[in-house]
Write a protein that holds these residues in place. Structure first.
Motif, PDB file in Angstrom:
ATOM      1  N   TRP A 148       0.800  -1.104   0.088  1.00  9.47           N
ATOM      2  CA  TRP A 148       0.135   0.056  -0.081  1.00  9.47           C
ATOM      3  C   TRP A 148       0.852   1.318   0.073  1.00  9.47           C
ATOM      4  CZ3 TRP A 148      -5.183  -0.143  -0.331  1.00  9.47           C
ATOM      5  CH2 TRP A 148      -6.031  -1.491   0.067  1.00  9.47           C
ATOM      6  N   TYR A 149       0.540   2.121  -0.896  1.00 14.34           N
ATOM      7  CA  TYR A 149       1.157   3.550  -0.847  1.00 14.34           C
ATOM      8  C   TYR A 149       0.222   4.564   0.021  1.00 14.34           C
ATOM      9  CZ  TYR A 149       4.029   1.714  -4.517  1.00 14.34           C
ATOM     10  OH  TYR A 149       4.859   1.019  -5.160  1.00 14.34           O
ATOM     11  N   GLU A 150       0.995   5.283   1.013  1.00 14.66           N
ATOM     12  CA  GLU A 150       0.196   6.357   1.824  1.00 14.66           C
ATOM     13  C   GLU A 150      -0.088   7.449   0.844  1.00 14.66           C
ATOM     14  OE1 GLU A 150       1.070   7.552   6.091  1.00 14.66           O
ATOM     15  OE2 GLU A 150       2.023   9.145   4.609  1.00 14.66           O
ATOM     16  N   TYR A 151      -1.426   7.741   0.587  1.00 14.32           N
ATOM     17  CA  TYR A 151      -1.672   8.972  -0.157  1.00 14.32           C
ATOM     18  C   TYR A 151      -1.810  10.335   0.813  1.00 14.32           C
ATOM     19  CZ  TYR A 151      -4.710  12.366  -2.080  1.00 14.32           C
ATOM     20  OH  TYR A 151      -5.056  13.564  -2.799  1.00 14.32           O
ATOM     21  N   GLY A 152      -2.266   9.928   2.192  1.00 10.05           N
ATOM     22  CA  GLY A 152      -2.199  11.011   3.099  1.00 10.05           C
ATOM     23  C   GLY A 152      -2.533  10.590   4.373  1.00 10.05           C
ATOM     24  N   ARG A 153      -2.230  11.485   5.410  1.00  8.07           N
ATOM     25  CA  ARG A 153      -2.508  11.006   6.862  1.00  8.07           C
ATOM     26  C   ARG A 153      -2.609  12.314   7.749  1.00  8.07           C
ATOM     27  NH1 ARG A 153       3.266  10.624   5.870  1.00  8.07           N
ATOM     28  NH2 ARG A 153       4.541  12.023   7.160  1.00  8.07           N
ATOM     29  N   TYR A 154      -3.104  12.031   8.851  1.00  5.21           N
ATOM     30  CA  TYR A 154      -2.936  12.930  10.005  1.00  5.21           C
ATOM     31  C   TYR A 154      -1.218  12.790  10.382  1.00  5.21           C
ATOM     32  CZ  TYR A 154      -7.903  13.928  11.109  1.00  5.21           C
ATOM     33  OH  TYR A 154      -9.167  14.425  11.047  1.00  5.21           O
ATOM     34  N   GLU A 155      -0.745  13.974  10.665  1.00 11.02           N
ATOM     35  CA  GLU A 155       0.479  13.866  10.937  1.00 11.02           C
ATOM     36  C   GLU A 155       0.916  13.271  12.325  1.00 11.02           C
ATOM     37  OE1 GLU A 155       3.883  13.490   9.757  1.00 11.02           O
ATOM     38  OE2 GLU A 155       4.048  15.448   8.969  1.00 11.02           O
ATOM     39  N   ALA A 156       1.515  12.458  12.730  1.00 17.37           N
ATOM     40  CA  ALA A 156       1.869  11.789  13.867  1.00 17.37           C
ATOM     41  C   ALA A 156       3.236  11.899  14.184  1.00 17.37           C
ATOM     42  CB  ALA A 156       1.475  10.144  13.983  1.00 17.37           C
ATOM     43  N   TYR A 197      -5.523   9.501  14.683  1.00 23.47           N
ATOM     44  CA  TYR A 197      -4.648   9.025  13.711  1.00 23.47           C
ATOM     45  C   TYR A 197      -5.514   8.767  12.640  1.00 23.47           C
ATOM     46  CZ  TYR A 197      -1.505   8.620  17.464  1.00 23.47           C
ATOM     47  OH  TYR A 197      -0.643   8.985  18.352  1.00 23.47           O
ATOM     48  N   LEU A 198      -5.266   8.976  11.344  1.00 22.39           N
ATOM     49  CA  LEU A 198      -5.854   8.678  10.008  1.00 22.39           C
ATOM     50  C   LEU A 198      -4.873   8.290   8.843  1.00 22.39           C
ATOM     51  CD1 LEU A 198      -8.415   8.840   8.220  1.00 22.39           C
ATOM     52  CD2 LEU A 198      -7.943  11.266   7.787  1.00 22.39           C
ATOM     53  N   TRP A 199      -5.042   7.649   8.079  1.00 28.09           N
ATOM     54  CA  TRP A 199      -4.185   7.258   7.157  1.00 28.09           C
ATOM     55  C   TRP A 199      -5.270   6.890   5.914  1.00 28.09           C
ATOM     56  CZ3 TRP A 199      -3.290   5.048  11.752  1.00 28.09           C
ATOM     57  CH2 TRP A 199      -1.940   5.488  12.440  1.00 28.09           C
ATOM     58  N   MET A 200      -4.928   7.444   4.749  1.00 31.17           N
ATOM     59  CA  MET A 200      -5.349   7.019   3.545  1.00 31.17           C
ATOM     60  C   MET A 200      -4.589   6.272   2.447  1.00 31.17           C
ATOM     61  SD  MET A 200      -7.406  10.530   2.588  1.00 31.17           S
ATOM     62  CE  MET A 200      -5.898  11.551   3.304  1.00 31.17           C
ATOM     63  N   LEU A 253     -16.909  10.519   6.919  1.00 31.47           N
ATOM     64  CA  LEU A 253     -16.365   9.846   8.049  1.00 31.47           C
ATOM     65  C   LEU A 253     -16.015  10.637   9.477  1.00 31.47           C
ATOM     66  CD1 LEU A 253     -14.200   7.036   6.527  1.00 31.47           C
ATOM     67  CD2 LEU A 253     -16.546   6.637   7.446  1.00 31.47           C
ATOM     68  N   GLY A 254     -16.395  12.004   8.975  1.00 29.41           N
ATOM     69  CA  GLY A 254     -16.138  12.831  10.241  1.00 29.41           C
ATOM     70  C   GLY A 254     -14.595  13.400  10.457  1.00 29.41           C
ATOM     71  N   TYR A 255     -13.948  13.349   9.713  1.00 28.15           N
ATOM     72  CA  TYR A 255     -12.303  13.707   9.838  1.00 28.15           C
ATOM     73  C   TYR A 255     -12.287  15.191   9.283  1.00 28.15           C
ATOM     74  CZ  TYR A 255     -11.019   9.106  11.157  1.00 28.15           C
ATOM     75  OH  TYR A 255     -10.833   7.833  11.906  1.00 28.15           O
ATOM     76  N   ASP A 256     -11.521  16.044   9.918  1.00 23.73           N
ATOM     77  CA  ASP A 256     -10.927  17.377   9.617  1.00 23.73           C
ATOM     78  C   ASP A 256     -10.098  17.285   8.659  1.00 23.73           C
ATOM     79  OD1 ASP A 256     -10.415  19.944   9.504  1.00 23.73           O
ATOM     80  OD2 ASP A 256      -9.950  20.193  11.758  1.00 23.73           O
ATOM     81  N   TRP A 257     -10.728  17.692   7.250  1.00 25.09           N
ATOM     82  CA  TRP A 257      -9.637  17.634   6.235  1.00 25.09           C
ATOM     83  C   TRP A 257      -8.314  18.779   6.356  1.00 25.09           C
ATOM     84  CZ3 TRP A 257      -8.624  14.137   2.910  1.00 25.09           C
ATOM     85  CH2 TRP A 257      -7.755  14.562   1.570  1.00 25.09           C
ATOM     86  N   SER A 258      -8.632  19.954   7.139  1.00 23.25           N
ATOM     87  CA  SER A 258      -7.501  20.746   7.320  1.00 23.25           C
ATOM     88  C   SER A 258      -6.332  19.841   8.047  1.00 23.25           C
ATOM     89  CB  SER A 258      -7.918  21.793   7.933  1.00 23.25           C
ATOM     90  OG  SER A 258      -8.224  21.528   9.627  1.00 23.25           O
ATOM     91  N   LEU A 259      -6.606  18.941   8.952  1.00 23.49           N
ATOM     92  CA  LEU A 259      -5.157  18.259   9.518  1.00 23.49           C
ATOM     93  C   LEU A 259      -4.504  17.182   8.634  1.00 23.49           C
ATOM     94  CD1 LEU A 259      -7.058  17.642  13.149  1.00 23.49           C
ATOM     95  CD2 LEU A 259      -5.545  19.605  12.157  1.00 23.49           C
ATOM     96  N   VAL A 260      -5.310  16.967   7.380  1.00 24.23           N
ATOM     97  CA  VAL A 260      -4.477  16.015   6.545  1.00 24.23           C
ATOM     98  C   VAL A 260      -3.345  16.472   5.774  1.00 24.23           C
ATOM     99  CG1 VAL A 260      -4.926  14.513   4.395  1.00 24.23           C
ATOM    100  CG2 VAL A 260      -6.813  14.702   6.122  1.00 24.23           C
ATOM    101  N   ARG A 261      -2.392  15.584   5.783  1.00 28.72           N
ATOM    102  CA  ARG A 261      -1.178  15.988   5.186  1.00 28.72           C
ATOM    103  C   ARG A 261      -0.968  15.075   4.094  1.00 28.72           C
ATOM    104  NH1 ARG A 261       4.024  14.251   4.599  1.00 28.72           N
ATOM    105  NH2 ARG A 261       5.555  15.208   5.216  1.00 28.72           N
ATOM    106  N   ILE A 262      -0.770  15.513   2.817  1.00 24.86           N
ATOM    107  CA  ILE A 262      -0.468  14.710   1.794  1.00 24.86           C
ATOM    108  C   ILE A 262       0.822  14.358   1.495  1.00 24.86           C
ATOM    109  CG2 ILE A 262      -0.817  14.635  -0.996  1.00 24.86           C
ATOM    110  CD1 ILE A 262      -3.659  14.680   0.741  1.00 24.86           C
ATOM    111  N   THR A 263       0.982  13.009   1.240  1.00 24.78           N
ATOM    112  CA  THR A 263       2.252  12.405   1.141  1.00 24.78           C
ATOM    113  C   THR A 263       3.091  12.398  -0.137  1.00 24.78           C
ATOM    114  OG1 THR A 263       1.567  10.832   2.915  1.00 24.78           O
ATOM    115  CG2 THR A 263       3.613  10.319   1.677  1.00 24.78           C
ATOM    116  N   LYS A 264       4.021  13.076  -0.257  1.00 23.77           N
ATOM    117  CA  LYS A 264       4.738  12.970  -1.529  1.00 23.77           C
ATOM    118  C   LYS A 264       5.473  11.696  -1.847  1.00 23.77           C
ATOM    119  CE  LYS A 264       6.073  17.798  -0.356  1.00 23.77           C
ATOM    120  NZ  LYS A 264       7.263  18.691   0.033  1.00 23.77           N
ATOM    121  N   HIS A 265       5.346  11.244  -3.026  1.00 24.14           N
ATOM    122  CA  HIS A 265       6.191  10.206  -3.575  1.00 24.14           C
ATOM    123  C   HIS A 265       6.835  10.454  -4.879  1.00 24.14           C
ATOM    124  CE1 HIS A 265       4.026   6.852  -1.417  1.00 24.14           C
ATOM    125  NE2 HIS A 265       2.973   7.955  -1.309  1.00 24.14           N
TER     126      HIS A 265
END
Length: 185
Positions: free
Chosen positions: A49-57, A148-151, A173-185
């Motif tokens: 799996w490739y991480e598309y985005g996440r909440y930064e942990a 925590y959240l991972w896409m 699903l109720g998550y705050d999109w402003s907290l999402v960090r898109i992962t660079k590949h």
């Protein structure tokens, strides 16, 4: 009585040391994490799996080019069924490689959608596959605290249509999109 006190003290010390290693958790981005939407067939979930985005942990700070590889473990290995190998590049997609290997076990009665995952010792965290694609081409993973959240996607760089769908589903699903960090590949 003294043995019980020593055992309790050691247990508390290990728990505190472990939480210190993980670092302070991030903000709660979803105060009402839903139950998983679909069952998960383990064999279909296995693979890269490739991480598309996440909440930064804290344990993932600065990670880019993040991947997660799931495979079946030997039946004799500590009761765990799944091997988890998380990899990333520190600071940039060309940064120093970092890898963590852990184990996971499926929570009984969860239709395969809830796992307990451990990367150190006997300490397990929740890993809930909240939703997934019909063909296991994407998944959204969270846990009960909402911190925590991972896409995850099967493609390193998902197309624009999948990116929009993931954003919309995460918000549903109720998550705050402003907290999402898109992962660079």
């Amino acid at each position: 009585m003294m043995t019980k006190k020593i055992t309790l003290s050691l247990t508390l010390a290990v728990a505190l040391a472990t939480s210190a290693c993980v670092g302070k958790p991030g903000p709660v981005g979803n105060i009402a994490v839903p139950q998983p939407a679909k069952s998960v067939e383990t064999n279909k979930y296995l693979g890269r799996w490739y991480e598309y985005g996440r909440y930064e942990a804290p344990f993932q700070k600065g990670c880019e080019a993040v991947t997660a590889d799931y495979s079946l473990r030997d039946a004799k290995s500590s009761g765990a069924k799944i091997k988890v190998v998380n990899s990333c590049r520190k600071g940039s997609v060309d940064g120093k490689a970092d890898q963590s290997t852990g184990r996971a076990k499926i929570v009984e009665g969860s239709n395969g959608a809830k796992l307990k995952v451990s990367f150190f010792g006997p300490f397990y965290g929740d890993y809930w596959v909240l939703d997934r694609g019909e063909n296991y081409e994407w998944s959204i993973v969270g846990e009960p605290s909402g911190r925590y959240l991972w896409m995850l996607t099967r493609d390193e760089k998902p197309d624009a249509e999948l990116q929009v769908m993931l954003k919309n589903r995460v918000i549903e699903l109720g998550y705050d999109w402003s907290l999402v960090r898109i992962t660079k590949h």
